[in-house]
Enzyme design. Structure first.
Site, PDB file in Angstrom:
ATOM      1  N   SER A 697       4.593   9.307  12.155  1.00 48.91           N
ATOM      2  CA  SER A 697       3.602  10.238  12.712  1.00 48.91           C
ATOM      3  C   SER A 697       2.337  10.377  11.867  1.00 48.91           C
ATOM      4  O   SER A 697       1.387  11.022  12.293  1.00 48.91           O
ATOM      5  CB  SER A 697       4.229  11.621  12.921  1.00 48.91           C
ATOM      6  OG  SER A 697       4.594  12.180  11.679  1.00 48.91           O
ATOM      7  N   LYS A 740       4.528  21.595  13.441  1.00 50.29           N
ATOM      8  CA  LYS A 740       3.287  21.040  12.902  1.00 50.29           C
ATOM      9  C   LYS A 740       2.075  21.912  13.258  1.00 50.29           C
ATOM     10  O   LYS A 740       1.201  22.155  12.424  1.00 50.29           O
ATOM     11  CB  LYS A 740       3.087  19.609  13.420  1.00 50.29           C
ATOM     12  CG  LYS A 740       4.093  18.620  12.851  1.00 50.29           C
ATOM     13  CD  LYS A 740       3.927  17.243  13.471  1.00 50.29           C
ATOM     14  CE  LYS A 740       4.936  16.253  12.881  1.00 50.29           C
ATOM     15  NZ  LYS A 740       4.836  14.913  13.480  1.00 50.29           N
TER      16      LYS A 740
END
Length: 804
Positions: A697, A740
């Site tokens: 990611s 996140k």
């Protein structure tokens, strides 16, 4: 035989008194099996082999002397000279008797030891040229030697006291002998040594060395006899105890019969029959139970197998074949119970309420097989208890961590000593109902090796199509598990075998956000710890900011276990002050936390002070939740090498290489001099180098940092990003979006770039998470680069670096 020996001894003594017998150089050889004859030893022998009979007849026709040699292997029927030991005993044949079957019985007396010098073949037997072996003569004994003689005699007496069978006549002779060589030979011939040990003693010429060897053998014999006597005594005591108990029981039965008491066995049989009727078993199970009961009825109560059958019948009659608890089908009440015990976890609560709704509409339905997967401390196990409470069912939990034996699931067969049913049936019996909430904890940590594969045994248990007839090896009859609600828990789904995973409905529990942890602490943890430490809200009050400070500076976890420990630690410190009478009221603020809990253990990542070239703001998922990471890139004079540091995993390294390849392919669009890629080394570093990092990611973050350092343009500090990159610049979806986004929000970052394919997860985020945030949905790296470069017109002259 005793009379013969006495008479023969008198004859030999008379002969030796007159003159010493002369031994010729050549004598016929007689091979003996499994026995060694010593000098002065008188022993009867049976002679049956032709070669041996001819040797004896030759001796009788000459001087009655014959040379006895022991076979090395007594199984050889016709021994050759090489099959015989080289040292033996010259013997005199004192008597001979011819038996009806053609064999001879001879009585021989050992005269002297001798060694074979050479074998020769005579008419049907072997002759041997021999050399007489004399013992070393000792005129005077030392104290040590005299002590050895006494010790050996004492040892021999001890062996007799321990049960060794030695003739009394031999003992009389031994008592009157002081010559060490003759004493050793006489003892060796009477204590029943193996032929190899006896031959070893025969071959020793030093009398005291021979006697010392006898001492060692007697010492071993004493030890063996002592152990043998102990075993015999223990066995006798056990037999006596068993017999005594048997007689007492028989007497007790007779007394009870006289008094008119009911027979115990008949009473037990009637009790079992009553239990079988009350258990309301299925027809097949009832037939098996009655069959075993008839066996028990015919069997003696003291028989070993009766205890096995009795235990088996107890298990059959005590299992809840038809006992169920009634489900609480009030949807609102169940929702209230779940909300009271757990904060958030909406997906799980919704699934339980759906089950209750269907159950309300349809009475008979199969129990669901749920599997909660999530990090430690998020409340998976306690959620199982809440579900049981909401349904009004019993709760049973077993831990599968480290279980390697499938018998733990299916049980042992009754043929094994101490056999028991598996833990599934044990749990059902423990709660006493056939429809409990059954939690299988730590299913991802099941062992699987050469000892067994319990995960395969669980396939039947966790299959709604099969578990209505689950057969435990111990019971050997089917038990219906279809009414049981199975809930499995684990930290990761990857280690669960695919066949087992396919049978379960997996529900993923993500880690709690800071806001959720705050609410959990306020509603559940603080009140619980106040009660456990004898405090109340009037004595101790903790502000929201203080709880947030503990969450961010003293814990780093996805769940709330460590948060609860820190709150408990705080309560203990306050309880100590209160107990000492120093103060009665405490109000904990964020400034006072470190006074009670010490220095902060974790420091959050600092916000960038200014926008820099080659520093990109990324978002990462950890077990402790979301985190902001800064990817740093720099270039230096070199040969186009790529250097990666910060303890990166293989996937993250590959993402960096893919990002670099993408930037190279877009050099014209980005206005980058292509010579830079071959004349400059690129170094990418992710700070917090002691912490391992992996995953795809960070791909677009690294690509942005690389593009920045080669173009000389600074990156925006108020934009965070997450997404996987491909070689063609496509942005692929990622996981852990909620954590996140919250990490970016904590850091004060308002704009977050995420993959367009994560749009669905974005819509499911709570409103408080999305509030005040701007989301950029990127499908390609080109879209990312439009938003990441600073609007400030500042550029570092990268080309000049080449000439430095």
């Amino acid at each position: 035989m005793k009379e013969i020996k006495k008479e023969d001894n008198e004859q030999v003594d008379e002969q030796q008194g007159n003159k010493e017998i002369e031994i010729p150089e050549q004598l016929p050889v007689l091979a003996v099996r499994d026995i060694v004859v010593f000098p002065y030893m008188i022993i009867p022998l049976f002679v049956g082999r032709d070669i041996s009979v001819k040797a004896v007849e030759h001796a009788l026709n000459t001087n009655r002397l014959i040379f006895l040699l022991t076979q090395k292997d007594f199984n050889i029927e016709t021994p050759e000279p090489s099959d015989l030991y080289s040292i033996g005993t010259v013997c005199m044949i004192m008597r001979m008797l011819r038996l009806p079957d053609g064999r001879l019985k001879i009585l021989v007396q050992g005269l002297s030891k001798a060694e074979v010098l050479e074998f020769s073949q005579a008419e049907g037997f072997y002759m041997a040229r021999i050399k007489k072996i004399e013992d070393i003569q000792i005129k005077e004994f030392t104290l040590e030697q005299e002590a050895l003689v006494r010790t050996v005699k004492e040892q021999l007496e001890k062996t007799i006291s321990l049960g060794k069978n030695i003739p009394p006549d031999a003992m009389v002779i031994i008592e009157n002998i002081d010559e060490p060589g003759r004493l050793a030979d006489l003892i060796a011939s009477n204590i029943g040594l193996k032929s190899s040990e006896a031959q070893q003693i025969l071959e020793i010429t030093d009398p005291f060395e021979r006697l010392n060897k006898i001492r060692e053998l007697l010492n071993r014999e004493i030890q063996l006899l002592t152990i043998q006597q102990k075993i015999r005594k223990e066995a006798k005591d056990e037999i006596d105890k068993t017999q005594r108990e048997y007689f007492l029981r028989e007497q007790l039965k007779a007394i009870q019969k006289e008094l008119g008491d009911i027979d115990e066995k008949a009473e037990e049989i009637n009790e079992f029959r009553k239990k079988i009727e009350e258990a309301k078993m299925p027809e097949k199970v009832k037939e098996e139970a009655e069959k075993q009961l008839k066996r028990l009825e015919r069997m003696h109560p003291e028989a070993a197998e009766s205890a096995v059958i009795r235990t088996y019948l107890e298990w059959l009659t005590e299992l809840p074949w038809s006992r169920s608890t009634e489900d609480r089908l009030d949807i609102k009440a169940a929702k209230d119970v779940l909300d009271k015990d757990h904060y958030n976890l909406e997906k799980v609560k919704e699934r339980i309420l759906e089950y209750l709704s269907v159950r309300k509409l349809k009475e008979k339905m199969k129990g669901p097989i749920l599997c909660f997967i999530g990090p430690p401390g998020v409340g998976k196990t306690s959620l199982g208890r809440s579900i049981a409470k909401a349904l009004g069912r019993e709760f049973v939990r077993i831990s599968l961590g480290g279980v390697r034996d499938e018998a733990e699931i299916r049980g042992h067969r009754r043929t094994y000593v101490g056999a028991l049913p598996g833990r599934i049936i044990q749990g059902i019996k423990q709660v006493g109902t056939n429809n409990p909430v059954f939690m299988l904890d730590e299913i991802d940590k099941l062992g699987m090796d050469f000892r067994g594969d319990p995960s395969s045994a669980l396939l039947e248990v966790l299959d709604p199509e099969q578990n209505n007839s689950f057969v435990d090896h111990y019971l050997a009859v089917p038990f219906d598990l279809s009414k049981v609600m199975f809930i499995c828990t684990g930290n990761i789904a990857d280690t669960i075998p695919s066949a087992l995973k396919d049978r379960m409905e997996i529900i993923y529990l993500s880690g709690y956000t800071e806001e959720e942890k705050l609410q959990i602490a306020k509603k559940y943890l603080v009140p619980k710890q106040l009660e456990e430490h004898g405090l109340n809200p009037s004595i101790l009050k903790i502000s929201d900011k203080a709880i947030r400070y503990i969450i961010t500076h003293y814990t780093r976890e996805a769940g709330v276990r460590n948060l609860e420990r820190e709150i408990a630690n705080l309560c203990r410190k306050v309880a100590k002050y209160v107990a000492e009478g120093k103060k009665r009221k405490f109000y904990i603020t964020s400034q006072k936390v470190s006074r009670f809990l010490g220095a902060p253990r974790y420091l959050p990542e600092e916000e960038l002070k200014k926008e820099e070239v080659g520093v990109a703001t990324g978002l990462a998922w950890t077990e402790a939740g979301g985190d902001v990471i800064y990817v740093e890139a720099t270039i230096m004079k070199g040969k186009g090498n790529l250097i990666l540091t910060g303890q990166l995993g293989d996937i993250m390294k590959e993402s960096a290489q893919a990002a670099l390849s993408y930037v190279k392919s877009k050099s014209k669009e980005l206005k980058i001099d292509e010579k830079l890629f071959s004349t400059m080394d690129l170094h990418i570093h992710v700070p917090a180098g002691a912490i391992p990092k992996d995953g795809p990611s960070a791909g677009i973050t690294m690509a942005s940092a690389i593009a920045s350092v080669f173009t000389g343009k600074p990156l925006r500090k108020d934009v965070a990003m997450t997404g996987e990159i491909t070689l063609r610049g496509r942005v692929l979806p990622i996981g852990g979006l909620k954590e996140k986004v919250l990490a970016a929000k904590r850091m004060g970052i308002k704009t977050v770039i995420i993959p367009k394919r994560n749009k669905k997860e974005l819509e499911e985020l709570p409103k408080y998470v999305k509030e005040g945030m701007k989301f950029v949905l990127a499908e390609s790296m080109d879209e990312v680069l439009k938003h990441v470069f600073s609007r400030v017109k500042k550029k570092v002259a990268v080309k000049k670096l080449v000439t430095v």
